[in-house]
Design a protein around this motif. Sequence first.
Motif, PDB file in Angstrom:
ATOM      1  N   GLU A  56       0.831  -1.205   0.000  1.00 26.29           N
ATOM      2  CA  GLU A  56       0.000   0.000   0.000  1.00 26.29           C
ATOM      3  C   GLU A  56       0.867   1.257   0.000  1.00 26.29           C
ATOM      4  O   GLU A  56       0.511   2.255  -0.623  1.00 26.29           O
ATOM      5  CB  GLU A  56      -0.946  -0.019   1.208  1.00 26.29           C
ATOM      6  N   PRO A  60      -0.011   2.562  -3.886  1.00 19.73           N
ATOM      7  CA  PRO A  60      -1.380   2.742  -3.401  1.00 19.73           C
ATOM      8  C   PRO A  60      -2.400   2.623  -4.531  1.00 19.73           C
ATOM      9  O   PRO A  60      -2.178   3.143  -5.617  1.00 19.73           O
ATOM     10  CB  PRO A  60      -1.372   4.145  -2.788  1.00 19.73           C
ATOM     11  N   GLY A  61      -3.472   1.892  -4.268  1.00 21.46           N
ATOM     12  CA  GLY A  61      -4.532   1.734  -5.254  1.00 21.46           C
ATOM     13  C   GLY A  61      -4.285   0.643  -6.279  1.00 21.46           C
ATOM     14  O   GLY A  61      -5.090   0.465  -7.186  1.00 21.46           O
ATOM     15  N   PHE A  62      -3.200  -0.111  -6.137  1.00 20.71           N
ATOM     16  CA  PHE A  62      -2.911  -1.207  -7.063  1.00 20.71           C
ATOM     17  C   PHE A  62      -3.354  -2.529  -6.449  1.00 20.71           C
ATOM     18  O   PHE A  62      -3.314  -2.699  -5.232  1.00 20.71           O
ATOM     19  CB  PHE A  62      -1.402  -1.296  -7.354  1.00 20.71           C
ATOM     20  N   THR A  63      -3.772  -3.442  -7.292  1.00 22.83           N
ATOM     21  CA  THR A  63      -4.082  -4.797  -6.837  1.00 22.83           C
ATOM     22  C   THR A  63      -2.937  -5.709  -7.259  1.00 22.83           C
ATOM     23  O   THR A  63      -2.240  -5.437  -8.238  1.00 22.83           O
ATOM     24  CB  THR A  63      -5.399  -5.311  -7.450  1.00 22.83           C
ATOM     25  N   SER A  81      -3.337  -1.113 -11.681  1.00 20.34           N
ATOM     26  CA  SER A  81      -4.097  -0.017 -11.093  1.00 20.34           C
ATOM     27  C   SER A  81      -5.463   0.079 -11.759  1.00 20.34           C
ATOM     28  O   SER A  81      -5.560  -0.010 -12.981  1.00 20.34           O
ATOM     29  CB  SER A  81      -3.336   1.295 -11.289  1.00 20.34           C
ATOM     30  N   SER A  83      -7.256   2.807 -11.635  1.00 18.17           N
ATOM     31  CA  SER A  83      -7.372   4.157 -12.182  1.00 18.17           C
ATOM     32  C   SER A  83      -6.406   4.416 -13.341  1.00 18.17           C
ATOM     33  O   SER A  83      -6.663   5.267 -14.180  1.00 18.17           O
ATOM     34  CB  SER A  83      -7.148   5.193 -11.081  1.00 18.17           C
ATOM     35  N   GLU A  84      -5.281   3.698 -13.388  1.00 19.78           N
ATOM     36  CA  GLU A  84      -4.301   3.869 -14.459  1.00 19.78           C
ATOM     37  C   GLU A  84      -4.225   2.561 -15.244  1.00 19.78           C
ATOM     38  O   GLU A  84      -3.343   1.746 -15.024  1.00 19.78           O
ATOM     39  CB  GLU A  84      -2.936   4.227 -13.888  1.00 19.78           C
TER      40      GLU A  84
END
Length: 197
Positions: A56, A60-63, A81, A83-84
Amino acid sequence: MRAGGGRAALWVTLALGLACRSRTAEPVTDAGPARAPVTQETLPSCEVLLPSDVREAMLPGFTMKQERACPTCGPLCIFRSASEKDVTVSVTWDCRPHYAQADPHALLAPSLQAGGEEIPALGRAAARRSPAQGMLQVMTWDDDTPCALVVTWLGGEPEQALDVARAALTATRPDLFQPGAPVPPGAPAPPPDAGAP
């Protein structure tokens, strides 16, 4: 076929090719009592090598998804990501007993010969290279374990691969590579030992 599938195959191939090509053929001198060799079977999972707090903080925000991409490599941890969509990051370990004794210049030679640049003050030795537009690979050898760490960043801002390599290298601890190493809560337990064949 899904867009970007070819790019994902390219970065996996390049990451594994760099890890395999980096092996030196130098003889290892006796370093004292032998410890258990680190093999694919003894390497912990991505969940153990990169605990959730580390993941994290570094992405952050990645799986994360784990794969075992080659018989001599550790886990291949793939991050995406939501979002990206055009960004894919992978982290993998390649552990070899001779890495602990090898000359750092010999470790770096294959990467430098392939057009890479040396990175100062990152592990025992480290190099970076851009094998394709929008891609950065960082390969570094750990000070405390006989492992090389390869981070491949594809898309977005590839310079962030250096930060991921630093975080992953810091999280790589010798005790994680010992048989019977503790498994953090929520991490998948390794399969039970079936005994001698």
